[in-house]
Design a protein around this motif. Structure first.
Motif, PDB file in Angstrom:
ATOM      1  N   GLY A  42       0.856  -1.294   0.096  1.00  0.00           N
ATOM      2  CA  GLY A  42       0.087   0.144   0.155  1.00  0.00           C
ATOM      3  C   GLY A  42       0.891   1.256   0.323  1.00  0.00           C
ATOM      4  O   GLY A  42       0.583   2.253   0.031  1.00  0.00           O
ATOM      5  N   ILE A  43       2.065   1.225  -0.228  1.00  0.00           N
ATOM      6  CA  ILE A  43       2.783   2.671  -0.506  1.00  0.00           C
ATOM      7  C   ILE A  43       3.101   3.190  -1.764  1.00  0.00           C
ATOM      8  O   ILE A  43       3.575   3.994  -1.565  1.00  0.00           O
ATOM      9  CB  ILE A  43       4.386   1.975   0.427  1.00  0.00           C
ATOM     10  N   VAL A  44       3.109   2.061  -2.814  1.00  0.00           N
ATOM     11  CA  VAL A  44       3.311   2.330  -4.132  1.00  0.00           C
ATOM     12  C   VAL A  44       1.792   2.849  -5.209  1.00  0.00           C
ATOM     13  O   VAL A  44       1.218   1.938  -4.746  1.00  0.00           O
ATOM     14  CB  VAL A  44       4.445   1.795  -4.926  1.00  0.00           C
ATOM     15  N   ARG A  45       1.487   4.217  -4.900  1.00  0.00           N
ATOM     16  CA  ARG A  45       0.575   4.520  -5.093  1.00  0.00           C
ATOM     17  C   ARG A  45       0.685   4.831  -6.815  1.00  0.00           C
ATOM     18  O   ARG A  45       0.842   5.324  -6.444  1.00  0.00           O
ATOM     19  CB  ARG A  45      -0.903   4.529  -4.038  1.00  0.00           C
ATOM     20  N   GLY A  60       1.847   8.258   2.246  1.00  0.00           N
ATOM     21  CA  GLY A  60       1.817   8.932   4.265  1.00  0.00           C
ATOM     22  C   GLY A  60       2.816  10.877   3.910  1.00  0.00           C
ATOM     23  O   GLY A  60       2.772  10.898   2.921  1.00  0.00           O
ATOM     24  N   GLY A  61       2.759  11.200   4.756  1.00  0.00           N
ATOM     25  CA  GLY A  61       3.479  12.744   5.048  1.00  0.00           C
ATOM     26  C   GLY A  61       4.608  12.777   4.576  1.00  0.00           C
ATOM     27  O   GLY A  61       5.294  11.552   5.068  1.00  0.00           O
ATOM     28  N   HIS A  62       5.316  13.603   3.739  1.00  0.00           N
ATOM     29  CA  HIS A  62       6.129  14.186   3.850  1.00  0.00           C
ATOM     30  C   HIS A  62       7.513  12.747   2.622  1.00  0.00           C
ATOM     31  O   HIS A  62       8.526  12.023   2.377  1.00  0.00           O
ATOM     32  CB  HIS A  62       7.827  13.631   5.055  1.00  0.00           C
ATOM     33  N   GLN A  63       6.385  12.390   1.809  1.00  0.00           N
ATOM     34  CA  GLN A  63       6.601  11.403   0.612  1.00  0.00           C
ATOM     35  C   GLN A  63       6.659  11.468  -0.313  1.00  0.00           C
ATOM     36  O   GLN A  63       5.967  13.137  -0.540  1.00  0.00           O
ATOM     37  CB  GLN A  63       5.496   9.808   0.756  1.00  0.00           C
ATOM     38  N   ALA A  64       7.612  11.349  -1.431  1.00  0.00           N
ATOM     39  CA  ALA A  64       7.653  12.428  -2.287  1.00  0.00           C
ATOM     40  C   ALA A  64       8.375  11.371  -3.518  1.00  0.00           C
ATOM     41  O   ALA A  64       9.355  10.693  -3.355  1.00  0.00           O
ATOM     42  CB  ALA A  64       9.490  13.241  -2.619  1.00  0.00           C
ATOM     43  N   PRO A  65       7.223  10.895  -4.500  1.00  0.00           N
ATOM     44  CA  PRO A  65       7.578   9.276  -5.305  1.00  0.00           C
ATOM     45  C   PRO A  65       8.065   9.977  -6.145  1.00  0.00           C
ATOM     46  O   PRO A  65       7.749  11.125  -6.416  1.00  0.00           O
ATOM     47  CB  PRO A  65       5.896   9.341  -5.359  1.00  0.00           C
ATOM     48  N   ARG A  66       8.604   9.324  -6.409  1.00  0.00           N
ATOM     49  CA  ARG A  66       9.642   8.952  -7.818  1.00  0.00           C
ATOM     50  C   ARG A  66       8.887   9.094  -8.912  1.00  0.00           C
ATOM     51  O   ARG A  66       8.046   7.868  -8.868  1.00  0.00           O
ATOM     52  CB  ARG A  66      10.318   8.199  -7.606  1.00  0.00           C
TER      53      ARG A  66
END
Length: 82
Positions: A42-45, A60-66
């Motif tokens: 559920g982390i990678v969306r 989630g908070g403070h996440q910067a998806p690549r």
């Protein structure tokens, strides 16, 4: 419209091998109206359009998806398919 059940997202890493994550369609839609896919944790969306355009979504908070280098639909008949 029928969307693939699973996609393979390939991310470039600083190491020798790229990072590959398999995501599955959820029952949610993103801001663009396309299906939201996520990995088993559920982390990678990601919201993936019918043209294969990807919008990565923070889980989630403070996440910067690549952004992945490559997005490939996976066939349900592929090895490891459920």
């Amino acid at each position: 419209m029928d969307y693939p059940e699973r996609y393979e997202l390939i991310f470039q890493t600083s190491g020798a091998a790229d990072d590959t994550v398999v995501v599955r369609m959820t029952d949610r839609s993103g801001a663009g109206g396309y299906p939201v896919y996520e990995d088993e944790t559920g982390i990678v969306r990601a919201e993936i359009s019918d043209r294969g355009e990807v919008r990565m979504l923070a889980s989630g908070g403070h996440q910067a998806p690549r952004i992945p280098l490559l997005v490939r639909p996976l066939s349900d008949s592929a090895p490891g398919g459920h």
